[in-house]
Write a protein that holds these residues in place. Structure first.
Motif, PDB file in Angstrom:
ATOM      1  N   GLU A   1      27.437 -31.277  -0.571  1.00 18.12           N
ATOM      2  CA  GLU A   1      26.571 -30.109  -0.575  1.00 18.12           C
ATOM      3  C   GLU A   1      25.700 -30.161  -1.822  1.00 18.12           C
ATOM      4  OE1 GLU A   1      26.944 -25.294  -0.451  1.00 18.12           O
ATOM      5  OE2 GLU A   1      28.396 -26.518   0.626  1.00 18.12           O
ATOM      6  N   LEU A   2      24.409 -29.969  -1.651  1.00 24.97           N
ATOM      7  CA  LEU A   2      23.470 -29.974  -2.764  1.00 24.97           C
ATOM      8  C   LEU A   2      23.201 -28.534  -3.177  1.00 24.97           C
ATOM      9  CD1 LEU A   2      23.108 -32.743  -1.315  1.00 24.97           C
ATOM     10  CD2 LEU A   2      20.835 -32.749  -2.236  1.00 24.97           C
ATOM     11  N   VAL A   3      23.428 -28.244  -4.456  1.00 25.74           N
ATOM     12  CA  VAL A   3      23.286 -26.884  -4.974  1.00 25.74           C
ATOM     13  C   VAL A   3      22.185 -26.891  -6.029  1.00 25.74           C
ATOM     14  CG1 VAL A   3      24.459 -24.962  -6.093  1.00 25.74           C
ATOM     15  CG2 VAL A   3      25.740 -26.492  -4.578  1.00 25.74           C
ATOM     16  N   PRO A   4      21.051 -26.245  -5.747  1.00 28.80           N
ATOM     17  CA  PRO A   4      19.952 -26.232  -6.723  1.00 28.80           C
ATOM     18  C   PRO A   4      20.168 -25.188  -7.813  1.00 28.80           C
ATOM     19  CG  PRO A   4      19.312 -25.057  -4.761  1.00 28.80           C
ATOM     20  CD  PRO A   4      20.686 -25.610  -4.491  1.00 28.80           C
TER      21      PRO A   4
ATOM     22  N   ILE B   1      21.249 -34.539   7.711  1.00 31.03           N
ATOM     23  CA  ILE B   1      20.959 -33.441   6.794  1.00 31.03           C
ATOM     24  C   ILE B   1      21.167 -32.156   7.574  1.00 31.03           C
ATOM     25  CG2 ILE B   1      19.194 -32.293   5.424  1.00 31.03           C
ATOM     26  CD1 ILE B   1      17.891 -35.028   5.058  1.00 31.03           C
ATOM     27  N   ARG B   2      22.014 -31.297   7.049  1.00 29.36           N
ATOM     28  CA  ARG B   2      22.294 -30.026   7.723  1.00 29.36           C
ATOM     29  C   ARG B   2      21.858 -28.874   6.827  1.00 29.36           C
ATOM     30  NH1 ARG B   2      27.191 -30.119  11.588  1.00 29.36           N
ATOM     31  NH2 ARG B   2      27.366 -32.328  12.025  1.00 29.36           N
ATOM     32  N   LEU B   3      20.979 -28.070   7.337  1.00 31.42           N
ATOM     33  CA  LEU B   3      20.571 -26.844   6.660  1.00 31.42           C
ATOM     34  C   LEU B   3      21.161 -25.696   7.454  1.00 31.42           C
ATOM     35  CD1 LEU B   3      16.840 -27.685   5.986  1.00 31.42           C
ATOM     36  CD2 LEU B   3      18.678 -27.635   4.322  1.00 31.42           C
ATOM     37  N   THR B   4      22.053 -24.946   6.842  1.00 33.02           N
ATOM     38  CA  THR B   4      22.682 -23.828   7.531  1.00 33.02           C
ATOM     39  C   THR B   4      22.480 -22.567   6.716  1.00 33.02           C
ATOM     40  OG1 THR B   4      24.812 -24.215   6.450  1.00 33.02           O
ATOM     41  CG2 THR B   4      24.460 -25.292   8.575  1.00 33.02           C
ATOM     42  N   CYS B   5      22.553 -21.455   7.387  1.00 35.89           N
ATOM     43  CA  CYS B   5      22.435 -20.166   6.725  1.00 35.89           C
ATOM     44  C   CYS B   5      23.514 -19.257   7.292  1.00 35.89           C
ATOM     45  CB  CYS B   5      21.055 -19.572   6.965  1.00 35.89           C
ATOM     46  SG  CYS B   5      20.802 -18.056   6.038  1.00 35.89           S
ATOM     47  N   ALA B   6      24.380 -18.784   6.417  1.00 34.57           N
ATOM     48  CA  ALA B   6      25.434 -17.862   6.828  1.00 34.57           C
ATOM     49  C   ALA B   6      25.484 -16.736   5.811  1.00 34.57           C
ATOM     50  CB  ALA B   6      26.774 -18.583   6.908  1.00 34.57           C
ATOM     51  N   ASP B   7      25.465 -15.524   6.289  1.00 37.55           N
ATOM     52  CA  ASP B   7      25.518 -14.340   5.424  1.00 37.55           C
ATOM     53  C   ASP B   7      24.409 -14.352   4.379  1.00 37.55           C
ATOM     54  OD1 ASP B   7      27.763 -13.455   6.798  1.00 37.55           O
ATOM     55  OD2 ASP B   7      29.128 -14.535   5.460  1.00 37.55           O
ATOM     56  N   GLY B   8      23.244 -14.811   4.734  1.00 39.48           N
ATOM     57  CA  GLY B   8      22.106 -14.811   3.828  1.00 39.48           C
ATOM     58  C   GLY B   8      22.112 -15.939   2.812  1.00 39.48           C
ATOM     59  N   LEU B   9      23.063 -16.869   2.916  1.00 39.06           N
ATOM     60  CA  LEU B   9      23.150 -17.987   1.986  1.00 39.06           C
ATOM     61  C   LEU B   9      22.760 -19.271   2.701  1.00 39.06           C
ATOM     62  CD1 LEU B   9      26.567 -17.150   0.330  1.00 39.06           C
ATOM     63  CD2 LEU B   9      24.295 -16.730  -0.583  1.00 39.06           C
ATOM     64  N   MET B  10      21.779 -19.957   2.142  1.00 41.57           N
ATOM     65  CA  MET B  10      21.356 -21.220   2.730  1.00 41.57           C
ATOM     66  C   MET B  10      22.116 -22.365   2.066  1.00 41.57           C
ATOM     67  SD  MET B  10      17.552 -22.585   3.238  1.00 41.57           S
ATOM     68  CE  MET B  10      17.210 -24.290   3.320  1.00 41.57           C
ATOM     69  N   ARG B  11      22.567 -23.284   2.880  1.00 43.75           N
ATOM     70  CA  ARG B  11      23.313 -24.447   2.379  1.00 43.75           C
ATOM     71  C   ARG B  11      22.616 -25.720   2.835  1.00 43.75           C
ATOM     72  NH1 ARG B  11      28.394 -23.294   0.433  1.00 43.75           N
ATOM     73  NH2 ARG B  11      29.136 -21.202   0.854  1.00 43.75           N
ATOM     74  N   PHE B  12      22.530 -26.680   1.928  1.00 47.06           N
ATOM     75  CA  PHE B  12      21.923 -27.986   2.207  1.00 47.06           C
ATOM     76  C   PHE B  12      23.048 -29.002   2.098  1.00 47.06           C
ATOM     77  CE2 PHE B  12      19.844 -31.943   1.298  1.00 47.06           C
ATOM     78  CZ  PHE B  12      18.622 -31.874   1.941  1.00 47.06           C
ATOM     79  N   ARG B  13      23.400 -29.621   3.221  1.00 43.66           N
ATOM     80  CA  ARG B  13      24.505 -30.573   3.227  1.00 43.66           C
ATOM     81  C   ARG B  13      24.030 -31.935   3.711  1.00 43.66           C
ATOM     82  NH1 ARG B  13      29.597 -26.958   5.213  1.00 43.66           N
ATOM     83  NH2 ARG B  13      29.594 -25.657   3.354  1.00 43.66           N
ATOM     84  N   LEU B  14      24.590 -32.949   3.082  1.00 39.87           N
ATOM     85  CA  LEU B  14      24.350 -34.344   3.468  1.00 39.87           C
ATOM     86  C   LEU B  14      25.622 -34.895   4.066  1.00 39.87           C
ATOM     87  CD1 LEU B  14      22.544 -36.007   0.440  1.00 39.87           C
ATOM     88  CD2 LEU B  14      21.610 -35.558   2.680  1.00 39.87           C
ATOM     89  N   GLU B  15      25.475 -35.650   5.132  1.00 43.31           N
ATOM     90  CA  GLU B  15      26.625 -36.301   5.762  1.00 43.31           C
ATOM     91  C   GLU B  15      26.240 -37.740   6.035  1.00 43.31           C
ATOM     92  OE1 GLU B  15      28.588 -36.155  10.131  1.00 43.31           O
ATOM     93  OE2 GLU B  15      28.328 -34.226   9.137  1.00 43.31           O
ATOM     94  N   GLY B  16      27.139 -38.663   5.717  1.00 45.56           N
ATOM     95  CA  GLY B  16      26.843 -40.070   5.935  1.00 45.56           C
ATOM     96  C   GLY B  16      28.092 -40.917   5.951  1.00 45.56           C
ATOM     97  N   PRO B  17      27.921 -42.212   6.137  1.00 42.67           N
ATOM     98  CA  PRO B  17      29.075 -43.107   6.198  1.00 42.67           C
ATOM     99  C   PRO B  17      29.821 -43.171   4.868  1.00 42.67           C
ATOM    100  CG  PRO B  17      27.013 -44.330   6.431  1.00 42.67           C
ATOM    101  CD  PRO B  17      26.661 -42.892   6.330  1.00 42.67           C
ATOM    102  N   ALA B  18      31.133 -43.313   4.959  1.00 43.70           N
ATOM    103  CA  ALA B  18      31.972 -43.352   3.755  1.00 43.70           C
ATOM    104  C   ALA B  18      31.624 -44.551   2.877  1.00 43.70           C
ATOM    105  CB  ALA B  18      33.440 -43.387   4.143  1.00 43.70           C
ATOM    106  N   ARG B  19      31.174 -45.640   3.475  1.00 49.96           N
ATOM    107  CA  ARG B  19      30.818 -46.823   2.691  1.00 49.96           C
ATOM    108  C   ARG B  19      29.620 -46.576   1.787  1.00 49.96           C
ATOM    109  NH1 ARG B  19      30.915 -52.032   6.565  1.00 49.96           N
ATOM    110  NH2 ARG B  19      32.989 -52.749   5.941  1.00 49.96           N
ATOM    111  N   ALA B  20      28.804 -45.586   2.099  1.00 52.10           N
ATOM    112  CA  ALA B  20      27.620 -45.271   1.295  1.00 52.10           C
ATOM    113  C   ALA B  20      27.817 -43.987   0.493  1.00 52.10           C
ATOM    114  CB  ALA B  20      26.398 -45.145   2.197  1.00 52.10           C
ATOM    115  N   ALA B  21      29.071 -43.597   0.262  1.00 54.55           N
ATOM    116  CA  ALA B  21      29.352 -42.335  -0.431  1.00 54.55           C
ATOM    117  C   ALA B  21      28.762 -42.302  -1.831  1.00 54.55           C
ATOM    118  CB  ALA B  21      30.861 -42.097  -0.489  1.00 54.55           C
ATOM    119  N   SER B  22      28.805 -43.417  -2.538  1.00 48.89           N
ATOM    120  CA  SER B  22      28.274 -43.403  -3.907  1.00 48.89           C
ATOM    121  C   SER B  22      26.761 -43.156  -3.909  1.00 48.89           C
ATOM    122  CB  SER B  22      28.595 -44.724  -4.606  1.00 48.89           C
ATOM    123  OG  SER B  22      28.015 -45.809  -3.914  1.00 48.89           O
TER     124      SER B  22
END
Length: 151
Positions: A49-52, A89-110
């Motif tokens: 999750e990316l938090v600005p 890339i998942r942009l979700t909004c719940a209860d007025g809070l926007m979240r930016f999440r990245l999902e990818g292969p475990a081999r590219a986690a770094s």
């Protein structure tokens, strides 16, 4: 001439049928193996999750660099099936809070864990969910009301 061709084909029909069956069986085994590899790779994906910061304002160079970073994830993932190597890339909004999440292969986690922007923190998505909601306030914009009427 046609009779000679038909005679040649019928004399090799058993061999041709055996070769066709062998190729079909080999392709089937390859397809099953690739499907299992893709399933295992998808099951082991990592999420961040990316938090600005409150003062976050991305420059054009940062956006270009981050896009290039995301484009290189399949290469960093190595030899996994193509459908499992993509980045989501998942942009979700719940209860007025926007979240930016990245999902990818475990081999590219770094690579996914690297901060792409100067004023953005990268958190493990499961840890971010456990720590509770993160509030981001934008200058000049009033906060959205929280359910139940409380601010």
């Amino acid at each position: 001439m046609t009779a000679g061709l038909v005679g040649t084909v019928t004399s090799y029909a058993d061999g041709l049928l055996a070769a066709l069956l062998a190729v079909g069986a080999g392709w089937g085994m390859y397809a099953v193996r690739q499907r299992r590899r893709a399933t295992a790779a998808v099951r082991g994906r990592v999420r961040f999750e990316l938090v600005p910061a409150e003062t976050f304002d991305a420059a054009e160079q940062e956006i270009d660099w981050f896009a290039g970073q995301l484009a290189s994830v399949p290469v960093a993932a190595g030899s996994i099936p193509r459908r499992a190597a993509g980045t989501r890339i998942r942009l979700t909004c719940a209860d007025g809070l926007m979240r930016f999440r990245l999902e990818g292969p475990a081999r590219a986690a770094s690579l996914l864990r690297m901060p792409g922007y100067e004023q953005v923190e990268v958190h493990d998505a499961e840890q971010a969910r456990a720590s509770g909601p993160l509030r981001v306030r934008f200058e000049g914009a009033p906060p959205l009301p929280v359910r139940g009427g409380a601010q």
